[in-house]
Design an enzyme around this catalytic site. Structure first.
Site, mmCIF file in Angstrom:
data_model
loop_
_atom_site.group_PDB
_atom_site.id
_atom_site.type_symbol
_atom_site.label_atom_id
_atom_site.label_comp_id
_atom_site.label_asym_id
_atom_site.label_seq_id
_atom_site.Cartn_x
_atom_site.Cartn_y
_atom_site.Cartn_z
ATOM 1 N N THR A 98 28.135 -43.898 37.350
ATOM 2 C CA THR A 98 27.542 -44.561 36.187
ATOM 3 C C THR A 98 26.252 -43.818 35.879
ATOM 4 O O THR A 98 25.311 -43.816 36.671
ATOM 5 C CB THR A 98 27.252 -46.038 36.471
ATOM 6 O OG1 THR A 98 28.477 -46.700 36.790
ATOM 7 C CG2 THR A 98 26.613 -46.707 35.262
ATOM 8 N N LYS A 173 30.564 -48.595 30.179
ATOM 9 C CA LYS A 173 30.069 -49.066 31.478
ATOM 10 C C LYS A 173 28.750 -49.809 31.330
ATOM 11 O O LYS A 173 28.481 -50.770 32.051
ATOM 12 C CB LYS A 173 29.914 -47.888 32.446
ATOM 13 C CG LYS A 173 29.484 -48.313 33.857
ATOM 14 C CD LYS A 173 30.484 -49.263 34.519
ATOM 15 C CE LYS A 173 29.994 -49.764 35.870
ATOM 16 N NZ LYS A 173 30.011 -48.734 36.914
ATOM 17 N N LYS A 241 19.293 -48.953 38.698
ATOM 18 C CA LYS A 241 19.368 -47.724 37.893
ATOM 19 C C LYS A 241 20.189 -47.951 36.635
ATOM 20 O O LYS A 241 19.797 -47.537 35.533
ATOM 21 C CB LYS A 241 19.966 -46.607 38.751
ATOM 22 C CG LYS A 241 20.313 -45.325 38.020
ATOM 23 C CD LYS A 241 21.807 -45.241 37.667
ATOM 24 C CE LYS A 241 22.702 -45.241 38.878
ATOM 25 N NZ LYS A 241 24.137 -45.106 38.516
#
Length: 291
Positions: A98, A173, A241
């Site tokens: 990701t 995502k 993150k």
């Protein structure tokens, strides 16, 4: 499916399970990870070790990466002894990390110059989905590159969808992580409420998990929370993150996301308390240990 030589960079919690699916299907897999000892079990099962991403990519038809941060992705593709130094024309690279949509576009542009294809293919489903081969895989890139790797994705995922041009998979995502972030807060608060009300939280889950409140996190992670099992299926530090990438992208689009902002603050608090290497379900600690 004809056996392929696959290079796989990053054999962490999910990556190791993915490699095992490819080996079981008869594909040759070359692996590289920064700490070789983490790959030793896979080498014992038939994977071949490479000394660098460049070496791993040299003989591969498909190169897959699954590392931690966008900076790691940039390093394994563009750094010294990186993938783009070793990849051969006609190959396809697939980044399962990701990461940043802009970085996915950059990788696609550079691989095209080398006569290669590129698919950004972040996944969802955690350690359980990787182990069971039931990941959701969100893909961006050209139709041609996607079709080349789609049979391989079928070995590790039960929901594989091509969404469009390079970067599209990463944007999908982000939508996924946004939904998880606010849902996780709801799961933790539902359990905290049930406990505070003097209820049996396991029986509460039996009642609500199959109704309108049902979600993957409620069914799979809430039981772990109640058992005090905070082992990572997906790390807090990596989820944090992701939330920051989503907020950065939303800022560019001038889209306010107050729920994600709250989740980012809470996970930042959790990380600051030393739980960055725990699973995302450890958010529950803020309600039980620090409330």
């Amino acid at each position: 499916m004809e056996p392929k030589r696959i290079a796989f960079i990053g054999t962490g919690v999910m990556g190791a399970s993915i490699v095992r699916h490819f080996l079981a299907a008869g594909h040759g897999v070359t692996v590289y990870t920064r700490t070789k000892s983490k790959a030793d079990p896979l080498i014992g099962e038939g994977a071949v070790w490479a000394e660098s991403p460049e070496e791993a990519a040299r003989e591969a038809k498909v190169v897959m990466t699954m590392v931690g941060y966008p900076s790691d992705v940039e390093d394994v593709y563009f750094g010294d002894q990186g993938i783009l130094s070793g990849i051969r024309p006609g190959s396809v690279v697939c980044d399962l990390t990701t990461s940043s949509p802009q970085l996915a576009v950059r990788i696609a542009e550079e691989t095209e110059k080398l006569g290669c294809g590129s698919v950004d293919a972040p996944v969802s489903g955690g350690d359980v989905g990787a182990r069971n081969g039931t990941l959701s895989i969100m893909c961006g890139g050209t139709e041609e590159a996607f079709r080349e790797v789609e049979p391989l994705f079928g070995l590790i995922g039960s929901n594989v969808i091509h969404h469009g041009q390079a970067g599209s998979g990463q944007h999908v995502k982000m939508s996924n992580q946004i939904a998880i972030a606010t849902n996780m807060i709801g799961v933790c608060e539902a359990l905290a409420y049930a406990v505070k009300a003097g209820l049996n939280p396991e029986r509460v889950l039996e009642s609500i998990a199959t109704g309108a409140a049902g979600s993957w996190s409620l069914s799979n992670l809430a039981p772990r929370m109640l058992k005090g099992d905070f082992a990572p299926g997906f790390y807090v530090k990596h989820f944090l993150k992701d939330l920051r990438i989503a907020l950065d992208e939303a800022k560019v689009m001038e889209l306010p996301l107050p729920g994600v902002e709250l989740a980012e603050q809470m996970y930042s608090d959790l990380s600051a308390r030393g739980f960055g290497d725990d699973g995302t379900q450890s958010l529950y600690k803020l309600y039980t240990q620090f409330s």
